[in-house]
Design a protein around this motif. Structure first.
Motif, PDB file in Angstrom:
ATOM      1  N   LEU A 197      14.865 -11.319   1.755  1.00 32.13           N
ATOM      2  CA  LEU A 197      14.021 -10.792   0.669  1.00 32.13           C
ATOM      3  C   LEU A 197      13.828  -9.282   0.815  1.00 32.13           C
ATOM      4  N   THR A 198      14.087  -8.558  -0.288  1.00 30.64           N
ATOM      5  CA  THR A 198      13.792  -7.116  -0.280  1.00 30.64           C
ATOM      6  C   THR A 198      12.572  -6.875  -1.153  1.00 30.64           C
ATOM      7  N   ILE A 199      11.579  -6.227  -0.568  1.00 27.81           N
ATOM      8  CA  ILE A 199      10.400  -5.894  -1.373  1.00 27.81           C
ATOM      9  C   ILE A 199      10.472  -4.414  -1.740  1.00 27.81           C
ATOM     10  N   GLU A 200       9.889  -4.082  -2.903  1.00 29.69           N
ATOM     11  CA  GLU A 200       9.933  -2.686  -3.350  1.00 29.69           C
ATOM     12  C   GLU A 200       8.875  -1.860  -2.637  1.00 29.69           C
ATOM     13  N   LYS A 201       9.000  -0.543  -2.773  1.00 33.03           N
ATOM     14  CA  LYS A 201       7.947   0.377  -2.330  1.00 33.03           C
ATOM     15  C   LYS A 201       6.643  -0.032  -3.050  1.00 33.03           C
ATOM     16  N   ASP A 202       5.534   0.137  -2.371  1.00 34.94           N
ATOM     17  CA  ASP A 202       4.204  -0.154  -2.931  1.00 34.94           C
ATOM     18  C   ASP A 202       3.906  -1.646  -3.090  1.00 34.94           C
ATOM     19  N   THR A 203       4.676  -2.503  -2.415  1.00 33.38           N
ATOM     20  CA  THR A 203       4.326  -3.937  -2.433  1.00 33.38           C
ATOM     21  C   THR A 203       3.081  -4.148  -1.561  1.00 33.38           C
ATOM     22  N   LEU A 204       2.158  -4.955  -2.107  1.00 29.17           N
ATOM     23  CA  LEU A 204       0.913  -5.187  -1.370  1.00 29.17           C
ATOM     24  C   LEU A 204       1.067  -6.399  -0.452  1.00 29.17           C
ATOM     25  N   ILE A 205       0.646  -6.199   0.791  1.00 31.38           N
ATOM     26  CA  ILE A 205       0.785  -7.264   1.797  1.00 31.38           C
ATOM     27  C   ILE A 205      -0.608  -7.743   2.198  1.00 31.38           C
ATOM     28  N   LEU A 206      -0.757  -9.068   2.272  1.00 29.26           N
ATOM     29  CA  LEU A 206      -2.021  -9.624   2.753  1.00 29.26           C
ATOM     30  C   LEU A 206      -1.724 -10.538   3.941  1.00 29.26           C
ATOM     31  N   ILE A 207      -2.348 -10.251   5.073  1.00 32.91           N
ATOM     32  CA  ILE A 207      -2.133 -11.109   6.249  1.00 32.91           C
ATOM     33  C   ILE A 207      -3.347 -12.040   6.375  1.00 32.91           C
ATOM     34  N   PRO A 208      -3.096 -13.354   6.256  1.00 30.77           N
ATOM     35  CA  PRO A 208      -4.194 -14.329   6.131  1.00 30.77           C
ATOM     36  C   PRO A 208      -4.777 -14.716   7.497  1.00 30.77           C
TER      37      PRO A 208
END
Ligand code: HEM
Length: 497
Positions: A384-395
């Motif tokens: 998977l490639t995510i774009e710049k500015d993708t928001l990540i949430l670590i649960p």
């Protein structure tokens, strides 16, 4: 009339499509498994209706999937919830340079304090700030501050004496202890909140980031999840009048120190040296506002987190008297041997450390870690490639309650962190203070203050549940950070020597 209604319905439908329905396609287009959003709240409808707390909701979504990540929506914002500890490690540590920033919306023109604090600063500004501020939290500095902390711990015990035999809201008392400590260590002043429940500084400390106030929670929630609201409603992260109060206190202390040539090697001295001597890169001048912003963030980030965690520790100890007795035996043994609580004896108390670690596991005050990609990034494991500015949430609570990492997760079991068992703990599935270069800068401070308070209280007092204690504890659905809904009421009994 009918035409007007049709027109309004059409307009609302159009707006819903433009703002939400289109956004809700985000993960589908990218072929990422996602949790189906509902209404305008995305996947957090049960928070809006008050049915679940943030901790419970995040844990719930986490447990429904087995994939390394799952797409979610908070309002119309897509987040990648990263479930796999291996990928968490990449984001927080290995490939940190691609995930330096948090997604906290702040605007200098609206909220200069939040804009310049360590927690929300970005890129090079953050790096510079962090390297300048880290020296205040070394173990050497902690040792220097220890006598100040001990005074507060003694006052905590004197305060508890007044409640002997009574039921008390423990979070309230401990909050006064943590405000006293941070005032002393970060602002260089004696706050006397434990002696005086009505002290001005306590009122302001509560107001600053009052997680029981709707306006504050709305502001914090918007800063993390609905950046548009920050601009539309001109929201500030901390309460404006309380921030002004602390800036004034901070400036008055500075003046006094300069006038009398006082050096304490505490946070104020360190910040003052930065202002005098440094231009910390990129033309970044460390002016009065930026300096006060750091003091305020230490104050706001350090108080509630420590007080809330300690209250949950007492709650579990009251429920588990055999754990409380064992802890008391350890504390007394060390105290009797050294004749006092010293910095070193606290580090030697293994069971105390285990009890705190288990409290941080079961009740992570910060239920998620937030990061934002600074460039396109490919997860080699999945492609998977995510774009710049993708928001990540670590649960964080998802991982802390995953039976794969912590068997029988509902059980309060300090043994998970014993010498024999601690190697079984995956460090990227246990994240109460975050991890990597952007972890909690105050972790060492928080641990010391918490150990000192817990050891002092448990040595002299027994904590018990009563019929006023809420069991099981309800968490506040209105707060972003984990806290009890109705407070934690316990009976305090002084141990007669
Ligand atoms: C039990 C007490 C505490 C807990 C559970 C806690 C937890 C956390 C967590 C989870 C983070 C985010 C880490 C990440 O994103 O990887 C954080 C960041 C932070 N904490 Fe704490 N914290 C506590 C006490 C404190 C104290 C006492 C201070 C200061 C005196 C403090 C100051 C900060 C600051 C400034 C940041 C932002 C760091 C940065 O962005 O570089 N915290 N904390």
């Amino acid at each position: 009339m009918m035409m007007i209604i049709l027109y309004i319905v059409g307009l609302l439908g159009f707006l819903y499509y433009m703002i939400f329905a289109r956004a809700y396609n985000h993960w589908k287009i990218r072929g990422v498994q996602f949790d189906k959003p509902f209404s305008v709240f995305g996947n957090f409808y049960s928070l809006a209706t008050g049915k679940q707390s943030m901790l419970e909701r995040i844990r719930d979504i986490y447990s429904q999937y087995k994939t390394p990540y799952v797409g979610i929506f908070i309002f119309n914002q897509p987040y990648l919830m990263v479930r796999s500890p291996e990928l968490v490690k990449k984001i927080l540590v290995k490939d940190f340079d691609k995930f330096v920033n948090r997604n906290i919306a702040t605007k200098e023109s609206i909220d200069p304090i939040a804009f310049h604090t360590l927690g929300s600063a970005k890129d090079k500004t953050w790096r510079n700030l962090r390297s300048k501020l880290s020296p205040v939290f070394t173990s050497g500095k902690m040792k220097l501050m220890f006598p100040l902390m001990k005074e507060c711990a003694q006052e905590l015990n004197s305060c508890l004496n007044n409640y002997d035999g009574k039921t008390v809201e423990v979070a309230n008392v401990i909050k006064r202890y943590s405000v006293d400590i941070i005032s002393s260590c970060a602002f260089g002043i004696k706050a006397y909140c434990l002696k005086d429940e009505n002290s001005e500084i306590l009122k302001m400390a509560i107001k600053l980031l009052d997680t029981r106030s709707f306006v504050r929670n709305f502001s914090i929630f918007s800063a993390f999840f609905v950046p548009k609201f920050v601009e539309i409603f001109r929201l500030t992260l901390a309460d404006k009048s309380a921030s002004k109060y602390f800036i004034d206190v901070f400036n008055a202390t500075l003046k006094e120190r300069e006038k009398k040539n006082i050096v304490r090697n505490d946070l104020i001295d360190l910040l003052n040296n930065l202002r005098k001597n440094e231009n910390i890169g990129d033309g970044y001048i460390f002016d009065d506002i930026k300096m006060a912003a750091q003091a305020i963030v230490f104050f706001s980030a350090g108080n509630d987190t420590t007080a809330t965690s300690l209250s949950f520790a007492l709650y579990e100890l009251a429920l588990n008297q055999e754990i409380q007795d064992r802890l008391r035996r350890e504390v007394k043994e060390h105290f009797d041997r050294a004749g006092d609580f010293t910095y070193e004896t606290l580090q030697e108390m293994k069971y105390l450390n285990m009890v705190l670690k288990e409290t941080f596991r079961k009740y992570p005050v910060t239920p998620f870690l937030s990061r934002k990609s600074t460039a396109p990034y490919t997860f080699e494991e999945t492609g998977l490639t995510i774009e710049k500015d993708t928001l990540i949430l670590i649960p964080v609570p998802g991982l802390h309650y995953d039976p794969e990492y912590f068997p029988d997760p509902e059980k309060f079991d300090p043994e998970r962190f014993s010498d024999e068992n601690k190697h079984n703990v995956n460090p990227y599935a246990y994240l109460p203070f975050g991890e990597g270069p952007r972890n909690c800068i105050g972790e060492r401070f928080a641990n010391l203050v918490s150990k000192l308070a817990l050891a002092s209280m448990i040595k002299d007092f027994v904590f018990e549940v009563t019929n006023e204690t809420e069991i099981p504890i309800q968490l506040n659905p209105r707060a972003v950070f984990t806290q009890s809904k109705g407070g934690i009421k316990l009976r305090v009994r002084k141990i007669k020597s």
